[in-house]
Write a protein that holds these residues in place. Structure first.
Motif, short mmCIF file in Angstrom:
data_model
loop_
_atom_site.label_atom_id
_atom_site.label_comp_id
_atom_site.label_asym_id
_atom_site.label_seq_id
_atom_site.Cartn_x
_atom_site.Cartn_y
_atom_site.Cartn_z
N ARG A 282 4.40 8.93 9.38
CA ARG A 282 4.73 7.67 10.05
C ARG A 282 6.17 7.71 10.58
N ARG A 283 6.41 6.90 11.62
CA ARG A 283 7.75 6.70 12.14
C ARG A 283 8.30 5.37 11.61
N PHE A 284 9.63 5.30 11.46
CA PHE A 284 10.23 4.12 10.85
C PHE A 284 11.45 3.65 11.64
N ILE A 285 11.61 2.32 11.69
CA ILE A 285 12.86 1.71 12.10
C ILE A 285 13.32 0.85 10.93
N THR B 141 5.79 5.72 -4.99
CA THR B 141 7.23 5.70 -4.76
C THR B 141 7.52 4.79 -3.57
N VAL B 142 8.80 4.53 -3.32
CA VAL B 142 9.16 3.68 -2.19
C VAL B 142 8.68 4.30 -0.88
N LEU B 143 8.95 5.60 -0.69
CA LEU B 143 8.54 6.24 0.56
C LEU B 143 7.02 6.31 0.68
N GLU B 144 6.34 6.60 -0.40
CA GLU B 144 4.88 6.67 -0.34
C GLU B 144 4.29 5.32 0.06
N HIS B 145 4.87 4.25 -0.46
CA HIS B 145 4.37 2.92 -0.09
C HIS B 145 4.67 2.63 1.38
N LEU B 146 5.87 3.01 1.84
CA LEU B 146 6.22 2.79 3.24
C LEU B 146 5.29 3.57 4.17
N GLU B 147 4.86 4.75 3.74
CA GLU B 147 3.98 5.58 4.56
C GLU B 147 2.55 5.08 4.59
N THR B 148 2.14 4.35 3.57
CA THR B 148 0.72 4.00 3.46
C THR B 148 0.43 2.51 3.59
N VAL B 149 1.47 1.66 3.60
CA VAL B 149 1.22 0.23 3.72
C VAL B 149 0.50 -0.03 5.04
N PRO B 150 -0.55 -0.84 5.03
CA PRO B 150 -1.32 -1.04 6.26
C PRO B 150 -0.54 -1.81 7.31
N VAL B 151 -0.56 -1.29 8.54
CA VAL B 151 0.01 -1.98 9.69
C VAL B 151 -1.15 -2.34 10.60
N SER B 152 -1.26 -3.60 10.96
CA SER B 152 -2.43 -4.06 11.69
C SER B 152 -2.55 -3.36 13.04
#
Length: 447
Positions: free
Chosen positions: A95-98, A214-225
């Motif tokens: 995933r990409r992040f801002i 972990t924090v990063l794992e959650h950020l990578e997998t949290v659903p984005v509509s």
């Protein structure tokens, strides 16, 4: 879930962008968490790391102080030089992040509102030694006001409480109860040590009692509509295209960025605020005609009828068009140094439309510490959050902010110099009704 659906989900996750904001009190370790996240995800350039290591050695520290990766920008904010919110861009294979690194002090509430207004997730830091404090509740309230769909409670400095599970469990329960009452739909609590790296990017060997991400794992997998077609379709017109050339003598298109939902050729639409209707005969995107377009694509829409449409008008499906109104009730965060007072004349900017307006009433000011309401304050000053009633000179087609963060938000602007006074969210303040107390004494102070 079918195999093809799983593959599509994986492809979307690999290319999606997650906007998230961090918030925490001054000594909760937010800068260290951001630095650790960037360092352990290998998102720090070699020269940046070398500079941090050099600065750390000059301070007599053996290990690099990862907080220095963001401290420079934070110092700029504290000195009032340029920026309010520091944005960090990084990516992993998934995933990409801002990342919007927002200040946490009470006097910077307006800056947190700026950073979290477009966030799909907020990371709220808590010092495990101190637990949930007033600032923690303030951050949860701001996230709830802005309808941030996902909140992560990062209980930091677990190494300083001997990685004790009961300490984490008590903090997580208290915060989750409070945030749930505000209407935050999803809360994930993660015990971490940003300094040691526990559960930030890599799982912790010191907390085998924790089995979550972990924090990063959650950020990578949290659903984005991604089901944008389920949103209320809205298209604010930015520009009317009339080439009137030999090649395109009769071309008339309405250009802009789709704010929400999807539009299809053949669909009947209503133009607001006029209420006139027509049918979409063509959609042009990137120089080609398409049958369907969705948010946040920038397109040009052609209609079957020649209607008087100009910048600021809104196109919406006829069966799902918002009501127009000149009386707007909303929650606003005051962002200017000058006050906003009852009777003040302002400009209201909603999507691409700007109209004259007057502040008719300020029913209350919200005290974020305990969510009490101070009635009829008369004015709002910098960092205040309160309810306002605004009367506009022309009808506007607003959605409730709860339904659409794009078309339910607006700005109040000083007509004299163009200064942004307040950021507004139409409709109710919180997703759920929370009982609040009204506090008023003879002096007019609220506590």
């Amino acid at each position: 879930m079918s195999t093809s659906t799983e593959q599509l989900t994986e492809q979307l996750a690999a290319t999606t962008l997650l906007r998230f904001a961090t918030a925490g009190s001054v000594d909760d370790g937010k800068s260290t968490l951001v630095g650790r996240l960037l360092h352990d995800s290998k998102s720090v350039l070699a020269d940046q790391l070398e500079a941090v290591e050099h600065a750390s050695r000059s301070r007599g520290q053996e290990a690099p102080d990862l907080a220095l990766l963001t401290d420079g920008l934070r110092a700029e904010r504290e000195q009032g030089i340029t920026i309010d919110v520091a944005y960090r861009y990084f990516a992993t294979p998934r995933r990409r992040f801002i990342l919007a690194d927002t200040p946490g002090h009470v006097q910077y509430t307006r800056n947190m509102v700026t950073g979290a207004s477009t966030a799909e997730l907020a990371v709220v830091l808590v010092d495990a030694r101190n637990g949930v404090v007033e600032q923690t509740r303030r951050h949860a309230a701001v996230a709830a006001l802005l309808r941030v769909p996902h909140v992560v409670l990062a209980v930091n400095k677990m190494d300083l409480v001997e990685y004790a599970e009961p300490v984490f469990a008590a903090i997580a329960e208290e915060f989750t109860t409070y945030a749930s009452e505000l209407g935050v739909p999803e809360i994930t609590a993660i015990p971490i040590s940003a300094l040691a790296g526990d559960n930030v990017v890599e799982p912790s060997a010191n907390m085998d009692w924790y089995g979550g991400p972990t924090v990063l794992e959650h950020l990578e997998t949290v659903p984005v509509s991604h089901d944008l077609t389920s949103c209320h379709a809205r298209f604010p017109v930015q520009y009317v295209i009339r080439p009137q050339t030999t090649e395109h003598p009769d071309y008339r298109g309405y250009a802009g960025q789709i704010a929400a939902g999807a539009f299809r050729v053949g669909e009947e639409i209503t133009v607001l605020p006029s209420g006139k209707t027509s049918t979409i005969t063509g959609i042009d995107a990137l120089g080609e005609s398409v049958d369907i377009a969705w948010a946040p694509q920038s397109v040009t829409i052609r209609l079957a009828d020649d209607i008087d449409i100009s910048r600021g008008d809104l196109l919406a499906p006829s069966g799902d068009a918002p009501a127009t109104t000149q009386d707007i009730e909303a929650t606003v965060c005051h962002v200017a140094d000058q006050a906003l007072a009852v009777g003040q004349r302002v400009l209201l900017k909603h999507t691409t439309r700007t109209v004259k307006a007057i502040v008719k009433e300020i029913p209350s000011r919200l005290t974020l510490d305990d969510l009490s309401q101070h009635p009829n304050p008369g004015q709002l000053v910098a960092n205040d959050i309160g309810r306002v009633v605004v009367r506009t000179a022309e009808p506007l087609a607003l959605d409730a902010y709860a339904d659409s963060r794009r078309t339910g938000s607006f700005l109040l602007i000083d007509p004299a110099d163009g200064t942004t006074l307040a950021a507004g969210m139409a409709g109710e303040s919180f997703a759920t009704t929370k009982t609040v107390t009204v506090v008023e004494d003879e002096e007019g102070w609220d506590f």
